[in-house]
Enzyme design. Structure first.
Site, PDB file in Angstrom:
ATOM      1  CG  ASP A 179      -4.508  -1.779   0.685  1.00 37.12           C
ATOM      2  OD1 ASP A 179      -3.574  -2.345   1.271  1.00 37.12           O
ATOM      3  OD2 ASP A 179      -4.683  -0.543   0.696  1.00 37.12           O
ATOM      4  CB  SER A 190      -0.970  -0.044   1.179  1.00 32.82           C
ATOM      5  OG  SER A 190      -2.034   0.851   1.007  1.00 32.82           O
TER       6      SER A 190
END
Length: 303
Positions: A188, A76
């Site tokens: 993610d 991320s």
């Protein structure tokens, strides 16, 4: 500042995070190590949304110390900064890019809705910064960690377009559309690997340094139903982080949220990342020495 104002570690709808600790890791093949090449140490940069600005401070400190990782993996926000470091973008330039990347401005609305936005702008900005090079052409071996939305597996992206890999690793569920990579819908990486220690291990270094900049359950008192949902997320993700950090050779946990409860700016987070790294350096240098790794000059002082 209320934590619900951030995207947190991995965004919303993370109820599967605690179960993901045992999820298998699947990789996308990257370049093999050159014969005789020795990857001494690797850097795992964790997720944390805006807390990820502290990773820039970590890089700034490592530059001052003359310590350069041989491999890098990021999840991320850590994937954003990690890709820039792997491309050897000068730290000052990486800092400027990180400052301009605001989650509210990197997406565009999309229909039909699998998410509220697409993060095309983020992908484009990363590809511009690395001069269009795919992951396998970056000077430092790099891996971005994403999550397969269908089966919950961790996917290690070690080849292909750099911006696409970073975009997938940063594609916060609900907010951003999943990205289609290799026939998979990826989101993610914080869902399965908020601090990607195992991803670094898979790249072959003998020593792994993990940087954790996540939100903590104790950062703010839950005051309503939305805060309780975020609290549940942070409890689960931090439990997963604890497990991952036990597999690192050296873990640096940087506490950041208390710096953001009043007036703050990016400088505050960047400076704290640098300060924490320089403060930890004597201990890290000893651990390097014990492992037979000669890295850095160790002469810098905390700012």
């Amino acid at each position: 500042m209320k934590r619900r104002g951030f995207l947190g570690v991995g965004g919303a709808a993370l109820a599967q995070a605690s179960a993901s600790a045992a999820a298998p890791v699947e990789g996308v093949r990257g370049r093999a190590a050159r014969p005789g090449a020795r990857r001494r140490w690797g850097l795992a940069l964790g997720s944390g949304s805006v807390h990820g600005l502290a990773h820039i401070g970590v890089l700034r400190a490592l530059e001052r110390l003359g310590a350069s990782p041989d491999v890098i993996a990021g999840t991320s926000a850590g994937a954003i900064v990690g890709a820039l470091a792997a491309a050897r973008v000068p730290v000052a330039d990486a800092e400027a890019i990180a400052r301009e990347l605001d989650w509210a401005s990197v997406g565009r609305l999309t229909l039909p809705w699998k998410g509220l936005m697409r993060n095309d702008a983020l992908q484009k900005r990363i590809d511009e910064a690395v001069r269009g090079r795919p992951i396998e052409a970056l000077p430092t071996p790099f891996c971005a960690v994403a999550t397969d939305l269908l089966d919950g597996r961790s996917v290690l992206l070690r080849s292909g377009p750099t911006g696409l890999a970073v975009g997938a690793s940063s594609s916060i569920p609900v907010l951003f559309e999943p990205l289609r990579v290799g026939g998979r819908d990826l989101v993610d990486g914080s869902l399965v690997a908020p601090v990607p220690v195992d991803a670094v291990r898979a790249m072959g270094p003998q020593f792994v340094v993990a940087i954790d900049v996540a939100y903590r359950p104790h950062d703010e008192l839950p005051r309503g139903i939305g805060d309780i949902a975020f609290q549940m997320m942070h409890v689960m993700v931090n439990a997963l982080i604890d497990e991952q950090l036990r597999r690192a050779d050296f873990a640096l946990r940087i506490e950041l949220h208390h710096l953001m409860l009043g007036e703050w700016n990016a400088d505050v987070l960047i400076r704290e990342g640098e300060r924490a790294t320089l403060q930890a350096w004597p201990q890290l240098r000893e651990r390097f020495a014990a492992a037979g790794i000669d890295a850095g000059v160790g002469g810098a002082k905390p700012p």
